[in-house]
Design an enzyme around this catalytic site. Structure first.
Site, PDB file in Angstrom:
ATOM      1  N   LYS A  86       0.829  -1.218   0.000  1.00  0.00           N
ATOM      2  CA  LYS A  86       0.000   0.000   0.000  1.00  0.00           C
ATOM      3  C   LYS A  86       0.860   1.265   0.000  1.00  0.00           C
ATOM      4  O   LYS A  86       2.039   1.233   0.332  1.00  0.00           O
ATOM      5  CB  LYS A  86      -0.960  -0.015   1.194  1.00  0.00           C
ATOM      6  CG  LYS A  86      -2.114  -0.982   0.971  1.00  0.00           C
ATOM      7  CD  LYS A  86      -3.190  -0.886   2.012  1.00  0.00           C
ATOM      8  CE  LYS A  86      -4.321  -1.868   1.657  1.00  0.00           C
ATOM      9  NZ  LYS A  86      -5.309  -1.999   2.723  1.00  0.00           N
TER      10      LYS A  86
ATOM     11  N   ARG B 168      -3.348 -10.064   5.048  1.00  0.00           N
ATOM     12  CA  ARG B 168      -3.767 -10.076   3.630  1.00  0.00           C
ATOM     13  C   ARG B 168      -2.608  -9.545   2.793  1.00  0.00           C
ATOM     14  O   ARG B 168      -2.144  -8.436   3.017  1.00  0.00           O
ATOM     15  CB  ARG B 168      -5.003  -9.193   3.480  1.00  0.00           C
ATOM     16  CG  ARG B 168      -5.626  -9.186   2.114  1.00  0.00           C
ATOM     17  CD  ARG B 168      -6.876  -8.309   2.090  1.00  0.00           C
ATOM     18  NE  ARG B 168      -7.516  -8.340   0.788  1.00  0.00           N
ATOM     19  CZ  ARG B 168      -7.141  -7.589  -0.237  1.00  0.00           C
ATOM     20  NH1 ARG B 168      -6.139  -6.737  -0.117  1.00  0.00           N
ATOM     21  NH2 ARG B 168      -7.767  -7.681  -1.404  1.00  0.00           N
TER      22      ARG B 168
HETATM   23  C1  9MG Z   1     -10.106  -5.630  -0.287  1.00  0.00           C
HETATM   24  N1  9MG Z   1      -9.106  -5.024   0.585  1.00  0.00           N
HETATM   25  C2  9MG Z   1      -8.120  -4.166   0.216  1.00  0.00           C
HETATM   26  N2  9MG Z   1      -7.401  -3.808   1.291  1.00  0.00           N
HETATM   27  C3  9MG Z   1      -7.949  -4.458   2.353  1.00  0.00           C
HETATM   28  C4  9MG Z   1      -7.679  -4.484   3.730  1.00  0.00           C
HETATM   29  O1  9MG Z   1      -6.713  -3.750   4.262  1.00  0.00           O
HETATM   30  N3  9MG Z   1      -8.443  -5.246   4.523  1.00  0.00           N
HETATM   31  C5  9MG Z   1      -9.471  -5.980   4.003  1.00  0.00           C
HETATM   32  N4  9MG Z   1     -10.207  -6.725   4.856  1.00  0.00           N
HETATM   33  N5  9MG Z   1      -9.774  -5.988   2.696  1.00  0.00           N
HETATM   34  C6  9MG Z   1      -9.035  -5.225   1.901  1.00  0.00           C
END
Ligand code: 9MG
Length: 285
Positions: A224, A258
């Site tokens: 990010k 994630r």
């Molecule tokens: C779909 N998506 C993109 N970034 C995310 C994040 O930080 N958390 C979750 N739960 N979904 C995300």
């Protein structure tokens, strides 16, 4: 944490150690991998790669949530994700998560075998909560200030940790009252979703505060712009920075990370968990 395993539609997700959620964006415009896996064939082979690298769950999304992203119609989102979920649900050894905010997609994905609903709007879209209740699946409730279109336009908080915690507390109460028991709820502070650099850094530094809700915490920091601005690199060169953030999050108690970079993150979390267990067992005395 009371919840140590999630029942993802019959497939267990063991959370006694931190696990990796592999990202599969079936979109033309996601910030890091937009367009890379738009064809069903490329999406299927990417999903298999993510599992081979050690992902415990795969998150499939058909709508970009990057800042400024355009809305996608229900039909377009269904056309992107459903062939992939249908093909993978019977094949993969791990559960599938569907990254969506739309009730129609929640229902269709669950019927096709998805095992978790990952909603960046925390089931606030009209009809989404009812749809999630009907599926009986676990949900990830994420905090976002604003919408992807406007969320990075000068977000403000009194105290970002208290404000985000308060929001999640309220959404958890709404969900439990509607029929989603706490055993099926995961929470997520939503890094990058309506947060400045300072907000993101504060949330990561104080992530352990989210353990107060006694629910599994999911974090998404992979590639990010928070990482990119710190290390001054484009998305595909942010792996090392993302790993540092994943390690900090796991140390603070995050249970699901994630990420786009599964193999490296699995290794990093394995080291964190090994050291934590050794410390807990009092080894090395
Ligand atoms: C779909 N998506 C993109 N970034 C995310 C994040 O930080 N958390 C979750 N739960 N979904 C995300």
């Amino acid at each position: 944490m009371a919840v140590t395993s999630l029942d993802c539609g019959g497939r267990p997700l063991d959370l006694t150690s931190p696990v990796v959620m592999g990202v599969l964006n079936v979109t033309p415009d996601s910030f890091s991998d937009g367009g890379d896996f738009l064809s069903p064939d490329s999406a299927l082979s990417r999903a298999r790669e993510l599992v081979a690298e050690g992902a415990a769950i795969i998150d499939i999304g058909g709508e970009s949530t990057r800042p400024g992203a355009a809305d996608v119609s229900v039909d377009d989102e269904l056309a992107r994700v459903m062939p992939v979920i249908e093909a993978l649900a019977g094949e993969l050894s791990v559960p599938i998560s569907v990254d969506t905010t739309k009730p129609e997609v929640i229902r269709a994905a669950a019927a096709a075998g998805a095992g978790l609903i990952n909603d960046v709007m925390a089931l606030q879209r009209p009809g989404a909560l009812d749809a999630a209740v009907e599926t009986g699946l676990p949900v990830c409730l994420m905090h976002m200030r604003g919408t992807p279109r406007n969320m990075q336009l000068d977000p403000q908080y009194d105290d970002v940790v208290e404000d985000v915690l308060g929001f999640l507390h309220e959404r958890v109460a709404t969900c439990t009252q509607a029929g989603i028991p706490a055993e099926r709820i995961v929470i997520d502070p939503g890094f990058g979703f309506g947060k400045s650099m300072t907000h993101n850094a504060t949330l990561l530094a104080r992530l352990d505060a989210f353990n107060a809700l006694d629910l599994p915490v999911l974090i998404g920091l992979s590639r990010k712009s928070f990482i990119g601005q710190i290390v001054d690199r484009p998305p595909k060169e942010r792996v090392a920075g993302s790993l540092a953030a994943a390690v900090l999050a796991a140390q603070a108690g995050a249970r699901i990370v994630r990420t786009h970079d599964v193999a490296a993150t699995v290794d990093a979390l394995t080291v964190v968990d090994y050291v934590r267990r050794a410390g807990a067992a009092g080894r090395g005395q």
